[in-house]
Design a protein around this motif. Structure first.
Motif, PDB file in Angstrom:
ATOM      1  N   LEU A  80       0.827  -1.208   0.000  1.00  0.00           N
ATOM      2  CA  LEU A  80       0.000   0.000   0.000  1.00  0.00           C
ATOM      3  C   LEU A  80       0.862   1.259   0.000  1.00  0.00           C
ATOM      4  O   LEU A  80       0.500   2.265  -0.613  1.00  0.00           O
ATOM      5  N   PHE A  81       2.015   1.202   0.659  1.00  0.00           N
ATOM      6  CA  PHE A  81       2.932   2.338   0.632  1.00  0.00           C
ATOM      7  C   PHE A  81       3.427   2.582  -0.794  1.00  0.00           C
ATOM      8  O   PHE A  81       3.497   3.724  -1.257  1.00  0.00           O
ATOM      9  N   VAL A  82       3.778   1.504  -1.486  1.00  0.00           N
ATOM     10  CA  VAL A  82       4.193   1.636  -2.893  1.00  0.00           C
ATOM     11  C   VAL A  82       3.057   2.256  -3.697  1.00  0.00           C
ATOM     12  O   VAL A  82       3.274   3.143  -4.534  1.00  0.00           O
ATOM     13  N   GLY A  83       1.827   1.810  -3.444  1.00  0.00           N
ATOM     14  CA  GLY A  83       0.673   2.398  -4.120  1.00  0.00           C
ATOM     15  C   GLY A  83       0.543   3.880  -3.827  1.00  0.00           C
ATOM     16  O   GLY A  83       0.246   4.668  -4.729  1.00  0.00           O
ATOM     17  N   CYS A  84       0.789   4.278  -2.587  1.00  0.00           N
ATOM     18  CA  CYS A  84       0.733   5.702  -2.226  1.00  0.00           C
ATOM     19  C   CYS A  84       1.784   6.503  -2.993  1.00  0.00           C
ATOM     20  O   CYS A  84       1.502   7.604  -3.487  1.00  0.00           O
ATOM     21  N   VAL A  85       2.982   5.948  -3.090  1.00  0.00           N
ATOM     22  CA  VAL A  85       4.052   6.634  -3.823  1.00  0.00           C
ATOM     23  C   VAL A  85       3.629   6.867  -5.272  1.00  0.00           C
ATOM     24  O   VAL A  85       3.789   7.962  -5.820  1.00  0.00           O
ATOM     25  N   PHE A  86       3.046   5.849  -5.890  1.00  0.00           N
ATOM     26  CA  PHE A  86       2.643   5.997  -7.286  1.00  0.00           C
ATOM     27  C   PHE A  86       1.400   6.878  -7.441  1.00  0.00           C
ATOM     28  O   PHE A  86       1.224   7.516  -8.471  1.00  0.00           O
ATOM     29  N   CYS A  87       0.551   6.930  -6.416  1.00  0.00           N
ATOM     30  CA  CYS A  87      -0.552   7.901  -6.441  1.00  0.00           C
ATOM     31  C   CYS A  87       0.015   9.314  -6.468  1.00  0.00           C
ATOM     32  O   CYS A  87      -0.425  10.160  -7.255  1.00  0.00           O
ATOM     33  N   PHE A  88       0.992   9.561  -5.590  1.00  0.00           N
ATOM     34  CA  PHE A  88       1.622  10.886  -5.570  1.00  0.00           C
ATOM     35  C   PHE A  88       2.303  11.186  -6.900  1.00  0.00           C
ATOM     36  O   PHE A  88       2.216  12.307  -7.405  1.00  0.00           O
ATOM     37  N   ARG A  89       2.976  10.207  -7.468  1.00  0.00           N
ATOM     38  CA  ARG A  89       3.642  10.415  -8.765  1.00  0.00           C
ATOM     39  C   ARG A  89       2.631  10.765  -9.849  1.00  0.00           C
ATOM     40  O   ARG A  89       2.892  11.616 -10.689  1.00  0.00           O
ATOM     41  N   SER A  90       1.474  10.113  -9.825  1.00  0.00           N
ATOM     42  CA  SER A  90       0.481  10.397 -10.864  1.00  0.00           C
ATOM     43  C   SER A  90      -0.196  11.752 -10.657  1.00  0.00           C
ATOM     44  O   SER A  90      -0.790  12.287 -11.585  1.00  0.00           O
ATOM     45  N   MET A  91      -0.060  12.306  -9.452  1.00  0.00           N
ATOM     46  CA  MET A  91      -0.651  13.625  -9.177  1.00  0.00           C
ATOM     47  C   MET A  91       0.389  14.749  -9.228  1.00  0.00           C
ATOM     48  O   MET A  91       0.072  15.886  -8.907  1.00  0.00           O
ATOM     49  N   ARG A  92       1.601  14.439  -9.630  1.00  0.00           N
ATOM     50  CA  ARG A  92       2.649  15.462  -9.600  1.00  0.00           C
ATOM     51  C   ARG A  92       2.305  16.629 -10.525  1.00  0.00           C
ATOM     52  O   ARG A  92       1.555  16.487 -11.493  1.00  0.00           O
ATOM     53  N   SER A  93       2.878  17.761 -10.200  1.00  0.00           N
ATOM     54  CA  SER A  93       2.660  18.958 -11.013  1.00  0.00           C
ATOM     55  C   SER A  93       3.296  18.760 -12.383  1.00  0.00           C
ATOM     56  O   SER A  93       4.371  18.167 -12.496  1.00  0.00           O
ATOM     57  N   ALA A  94       2.633  19.258 -13.378  1.00  0.00           N
ATOM     58  CA  ALA A  94       3.158  19.156 -14.733  1.00  0.00           C
ATOM     59  C   ALA A  94       2.774  20.414 -15.497  1.00  0.00           C
ATOM     60  O   ALA A  94       1.741  21.032 -15.233  1.00  0.00           O
ATOM     61  N   LYS A  95       3.603  20.775 -16.424  1.00  0.00           N
ATOM     62  CA  LYS A  95       3.308  21.904 -17.280  1.00  0.00           C
ATOM     63  C   LYS A  95       2.309  21.436 -18.337  1.00  0.00           C
ATOM     64  O   LYS A  95       2.570  20.453 -19.040  1.00  0.00           O
ATOM     65  N   VAL A  96       1.162  22.083 -18.381  1.00  0.00           N
ATOM     66  CA  VAL A  96       0.146  21.722 -19.369  1.00  0.00           C
ATOM     67  C   VAL A  96      -0.127  22.920 -20.258  1.00  0.00           C
ATOM     68  O   VAL A  96       0.147  24.059 -19.894  1.00  0.00           O
ATOM     69  N   SER A  97      -0.667  22.639 -21.402  1.00  0.00           N
ATOM     70  CA  SER A  97      -1.003  23.680 -22.367  1.00  0.00           C
ATOM     71  C   SER A  97      -2.504  23.932 -22.304  1.00  0.00           C
ATOM     72  O   SER A  97      -3.298  23.051 -22.626  1.00  0.00           O
TER      73      SER A  97
END
Length: 171
Positions: A80-97
């Protein structure tokens, strides 16, 4: 070129609107993944905290929880911790157009007396570059979210297998 092959103003407006709607759809996909990842993160944290508390309780000397169950709970916490890490990764800030162009684009076009075909070409070129970047952002965030989901899916099986192995080793 024949006059019937040149885009008229209505066709050009339709083309730009179509490209902008596609951009909006890409942004919606990115936002949707972000929203789902936040919900999954809440679930992983809630279940992970409960499993961690059970594991800690299982290792106390007065616990009625078997040690093999506590070991299995630790395995679930790790998944579940690994899942949390990847949840955070998928929510990371990104430059969008974002769809549309800023005032600076339109001001420069007016100041330089640029023709409509040139403006349309510049507009669509910038939009194409932004869409390519947003497609990549969507691909990466969707991949990370899929890993986060799988971490949650495998956590019960991992807990069971680890708990059973712990039980067999301790026998």
């Amino acid at each position: 070129m024949d006059d019937d092959q040149i885009m008229n103003a209505d066709q050009l407006k339709l083309a730009i609107d179509d490209a902008r709607h596609r951009q909006i759809a890409l942004l919606d996909l990115i936002y949707s993944t972000d929203t789902k990842a936040l919900g999954l993160l809440r679930l992983h944290v809630t279940i992970g905290m409960a499993a961690a508390a059970g594991a800690v309780a299982g290792f106390t000397s007065t616990s009625s929880i078997p040690k093999s169950v506590a070991v299995g709970l630790i395995a679930a916490v790790v998944a579940l911790f690994v899942g949390c890490v990847f949840c955070f990764r998928s929510m990371r800030s990104a430059k969008v157009s974002l769809p549309g162009r800023g005032a600076d684009f339109w001001k420069a076009a007016l100041d330089n007396k640029v023709t409509v075909p040139v403006i349309a070409d510049q507009y669509l070129s910038e939009l194409a570059n932004g869409q390519e970047r947003d497609r990549e952002t969507n691909r990466v965030t969707a991949r990370d979210f899929a890993i986060a989901k799988w971490a949650g899916i495998v956590s019960p099986a991992l807990a069971l297998v680890t708990g059973l192995l712990s039980l067999l080793i301790s026998c």
